[in-house]
Design an enzyme around this catalytic site. Structure first.
Site, short mmCIF file in Angstrom:
data_model
loop_
_atom_site.label_atom_id
_atom_site.label_comp_id
_atom_site.label_asym_id
_atom_site.label_seq_id
_atom_site.Cartn_x
_atom_site.Cartn_y
_atom_site.Cartn_z
N LYS A 118 -91.06 -32.74 6.47
CA LYS A 118 -91.47 -32.79 5.07
C LYS A 118 -90.30 -33.01 4.11
O LYS A 118 -90.50 -33.25 2.93
CB LYS A 118 -92.19 -31.49 4.69
CG LYS A 118 -93.51 -31.32 5.38
CD LYS A 118 -94.19 -30.04 4.96
CE LYS A 118 -95.52 -29.87 5.69
NZ LYS A 118 -96.17 -28.60 5.32
N CYS A 119 -89.08 -32.95 4.64
CA CYS A 119 -87.87 -33.07 3.81
C CYS A 119 -87.39 -34.52 3.77
O CYS A 119 -87.09 -35.11 4.81
CB CYS A 119 -86.79 -32.15 4.37
SG CYS A 119 -85.19 -32.34 3.56
N SER A 120 -87.27 -35.07 2.59
CA SER A 120 -86.83 -36.47 2.47
C SER A 120 -85.41 -36.66 2.97
O SER A 120 -85.10 -37.68 3.60
CB SER A 120 -86.96 -36.95 1.02
OG SER A 120 -86.10 -36.21 0.17
N ASN A 153 -86.81 -31.14 9.43
CA ASN A 153 -88.07 -30.76 8.79
C ASN A 153 -88.72 -32.06 8.34
O ASN A 153 -88.22 -32.71 7.41
CB ASN A 153 -87.83 -29.83 7.61
CG ASN A 153 -89.11 -29.44 6.89
OD1 ASN A 153 -90.16 -30.01 7.11
ND2 ASN A 153 -89.01 -28.46 6.02
#
Length: 114
Positions: free
Chosen positions: A9-11, A7
């Site tokens: 958007k996931c750090s 994903n």
């Protein structure tokens, strides 16, 4: 080739890809929110990870809390929930051959790439 359920958007997911890139491994990136895995793929992930379907769930995800938390769900129902709501899938997942890991913490990636 290593496959990563990712994903953007996931750090933690981005950190995982950075580790793999720095180690020189080519990766196939599966943007699972766009390319939603089907029930068969989720079952395969569960088998490769050696876990129960509930362990693939992001239990702190608001959608889980609103719709599913506290309900008694079978493994099949949990898999169906992931397929219908891929945001519930824990990430990142790194697959190499017949083994897989959830890349949290990111250092776990080294367990699969040797």
């Amino acid at each position: 080739m290593i496959q990563v359920y990712h994903n953007p958007k996931c750090s933690k997911s981005r950190e995982c890809l950075a580790v793999l890139d720095a180690s020189g491994h080519d990766c196939e990136i599966v943007k699972y929110l766009e390319e939603t895995p089907d029930e068969s793929e989720i079952k395969t992930l569960v088998e490769k990870l050696g876990i129960k379907p509930i362990d693939l769930i992001r239990t702190k995800e608001p959608l889980w809390k609103e719709k599913f938390q506290g309900r008694k769900l079978t493994s099949a129902q949990i898999i169906k929930a992931i397929v219908k709501n891929p945001i519930l899938l824990e990430r990142p997942i790194v697959i190499h051959g017949d083994k897989a890991i959830i890349g949290r913490p990111v250092d776990r990636v080294f367990d699969i790439i040797g």
